[in-house]
Design a protein around this motif. Structure first.
Motif, mmCIF file in Angstrom:
data_model
loop_
_atom_site.group_PDB
_atom_site.id
_atom_site.type_symbol
_atom_site.label_atom_id
_atom_site.label_comp_id
_atom_site.label_asym_id
_atom_site.label_seq_id
_atom_site.Cartn_x
_atom_site.Cartn_y
_atom_site.Cartn_z
ATOM 1 N N SER A 284 1.247 -1.176 0.026
ATOM 2 C CA SER A 284 0.212 0.261 0.085
ATOM 3 C C SER A 284 0.804 1.383 0.192
ATOM 4 O O SER A 284 1.892 1.481 0.599
ATOM 5 N N PRO A 285 0.330 2.611 -1.058
ATOM 6 C CA PRO A 285 0.810 3.645 -0.332
ATOM 7 C C PRO A 285 1.432 4.169 1.175
ATOM 8 O O PRO A 285 2.010 5.548 1.068
ATOM 9 N N GLU A 286 -0.282 3.388 1.310
ATOM 10 C CA GLU A 286 0.088 4.277 3.086
ATOM 11 C C GLU A 286 1.251 3.102 4.068
ATOM 12 O O GLU A 286 1.155 3.706 5.276
ATOM 13 N N GLY A 287 2.277 2.391 3.418
ATOM 14 C CA GLY A 287 2.982 1.161 4.234
ATOM 15 C C GLY A 287 1.851 -0.034 5.088
ATOM 16 O O GLY A 287 1.016 0.394 4.130
ATOM 17 N N PRO A 288 1.994 -0.398 6.164
ATOM 18 C CA PRO A 288 3.546 -0.037 6.444
ATOM 19 C C PRO A 288 4.742 -0.749 5.461
ATOM 20 O O PRO A 288 3.963 -1.746 4.261
ATOM 21 N N TRP A 289 5.659 -0.349 5.755
ATOM 22 C CA TRP A 289 6.546 -0.672 5.161
ATOM 23 C C TRP A 289 8.120 -1.306 5.487
ATOM 24 O O TRP A 289 8.283 -0.997 6.707
ATOM 25 N N THR A 290 8.507 -2.366 4.334
ATOM 26 C CA THR A 290 9.382 -3.245 5.070
ATOM 27 C C THR A 290 10.519 -2.920 4.383
ATOM 28 O O THR A 290 10.831 -2.340 2.995
ATOM 29 N N TYR A 291 11.312 -2.385 5.149
ATOM 30 C CA TYR A 291 13.270 -2.449 4.929
ATOM 31 C C TYR A 291 13.165 -3.549 3.693
ATOM 32 O O TYR A 291 13.979 -4.740 3.856
ATOM 33 N N LYS A 292 14.132 -2.848 3.058
ATOM 34 C CA LYS A 292 14.777 -4.168 1.669
ATOM 35 C C LYS A 292 16.299 -3.999 2.040
ATOM 36 O O LYS A 292 17.227 -4.938 0.717
ATOM 37 N N GLY A 293 16.837 -2.770 1.592
ATOM 38 C CA GLY A 293 18.506 -2.618 1.695
ATOM 39 C C GLY A 293 18.631 -2.073 1.059
ATOM 40 O O GLY A 293 17.927 -0.510 0.198
ATOM 41 N N ILE A 294 20.051 -1.864 0.077
ATOM 42 C CA ILE A 294 21.040 -0.545 0.161
ATOM 43 C C ILE A 294 20.680 -0.754 -1.593
ATOM 44 O O ILE A 294 20.534 -1.784 -1.905
ATOM 45 N N LEU A 295 20.256 0.655 -2.586
ATOM 46 C CA LEU A 295 19.143 0.169 -3.831
ATOM 47 C C LEU A 295 20.971 0.742 -4.289
ATOM 48 O O LEU A 295 21.194 0.265 -5.934
ATOM 49 N N ASN A 296 21.653 1.994 -4.478
ATOM 50 C CA ASN A 296 22.707 2.857 -4.835
ATOM 51 C C ASN A 296 23.450 2.599 -4.134
ATOM 52 O O ASN A 296 23.751 3.391 -2.768
ATOM 53 N N GLU A 297 24.946 3.239 -4.200
ATOM 54 C CA GLU A 297 25.602 2.790 -3.361
ATOM 55 C C GLU A 297 26.456 4.460 -3.350
ATOM 56 O O GLU A 297 25.789 5.056 -4.195
ATOM 57 N N LEU A 298 27.305 4.697 -3.466
ATOM 58 C CA LEU A 298 27.895 6.227 -2.730
ATOM 59 C C LEU A 298 28.599 7.024 -4.747
ATOM 60 O O LEU A 298 29.064 5.993 -5.498
#
Length: 327
Positions: A249-263
């Motif tokens: 849902s655009p209102e969440g709840p959100w589950t963290y998935k990690g890094i998408l793009n480095e520095l």
């Protein structure tokens, strides 16, 4: 984007200055075409992207700081259009800080979205009379403008958000319209806020909410959908990487998935836009790759975004080559 102490920039800049992009693959007898950054004659930052009527439009802040000037100098936003993600045409300047008479300075991160034949531009500026950053809304009948102030006042001001004691927490707006027609505004530095928008796209439709479970959230939220999944990407930590979370849902709840793009190369900040165009997905960001570029003289780049079979996103590979023409 955000303000950084000069000493912190100097120290942390050493880390990002050492980041190296992957070399282009060697093909005997072929001279590779380096398409990143996509704009080389100006410094562009904080990209947002819009697909409309078979064209892609990139909206970016104009980094105008002189070489060696360690501060953001940004008075206007730029617009570039392309039919193929490779051939970019600069449009006349569509929006300036001065468009908002109630604003004082700082053409910071923004996004344009289309609804019912009109184009709404949500932009970060420094408020003239209220302390702190604010978010304004401009509107036009064309993706290239001319844009005018849609409200005559700010949509979001610093006194409307209290999760953190900061003049910079009301920045980096992103807007998303769900398939049921409900529009959402996400924004924030060190706190991630969201609220519903009314169908007129210029008023909030309910309370301001906060997402509190995004690890190391810094700023630059971007919301997009693929299939039944919603993705919330954001700048994480400092120097900034891009991380992301997923939800049904655009209102969440959100589950963290990690890094998408480095520095990003030679840039402490990192700011992303994600779009689909002609059957492929794209990750649009900025770095400090151009000679004399850096933290305050950044450049927009584009690379491919790919998904795994379970709908998670693969980590983006940043390249000098960029992407091929979209056919």
């Amino acid at each position: 984007m955000k303000m950084h102490l000069p000493a912190l920039v100097a120290i942390l800049g050493l880390a990002t200055a050492c980041q190296k992009e992957k070399p282009a693959p060697f093909v005997p007898g072929v001279v590779p075409t380096f398409r990143n950054p996509i704009v080389k004659e100006k410094f562009t930052a904080d990209p947002a992207a819009l697909v409309s009527n078979g064209m892609v439009y990139i909206y970016a802040g104009h980094d105008e700081a002189a070489a060696g000037q360690n501060q953001y100098v940004m008075n206007e936003w730029l617009c570039y259009s392309s039919p193929d993600m490779v051939t970019w045409t600069e449009q006349p300047v569509p929006l300036r800080v001065s468009t908002f008479t109630w604003a004082r300075a700082d053409a910071w991160a923004s996004q344009v979205i289309e609804r019912n034949g009109k184009f709404y531009w949500y932009a970060t500026v420094d408020h003239r009379t209220l302390p702190g950053k604010a978010i304004g809304v401009a509107v036009a009948n064309s993706p290239t403008g001319p844009f005018v102030d849609a409200r005559g006042t700010a949509l979001i001001t610093n006194n409307m958000t209290t999760a953190v004691n900061s003049f910079f927490d009301d920045i980096d707006p992103t807007v998303f319209i769900a398939k049921n027609g409900q529009a959402y505004l996400y924004w924030g530095n060190t706190a991630c806020y969201w609220a519903k928008l009314k169908p007129n796209m210029t008023e909030l439709d309910g309370p301001i909410n906060q997402i509190t479970n995004l690890p190391a959230y810094t700023e630059a939220p971007w919301l997009h959908q693929r299939g039944a999944w919603y993705y919330l990407s954001y700048a994480s930590g400092f120097p900034e990487r891009i991380a992301y979370a997923m939800s049904r849902s655009p209102e969440g709840p959100w589950t963290y998935k990690g890094i998408l793009n480095e520095l990003a190369t030679n840039s402490n900040t990192n700011h992303q836009a994600i779009i689909d165009f002609k059957g492929k997905s794209y990750f649009i960001y900025h770095n400090g790759l151009i000679p004399t570029g850096g933290d305050f003289r950044r450049s927009v780049c584009i690379d491919y975004l790919r998904y795994n079979a379970d709908s998670t996103m693969q980590q983006v590979v940043m390249t000098n080559l960029g992407v091929d023409p979209a056919l």
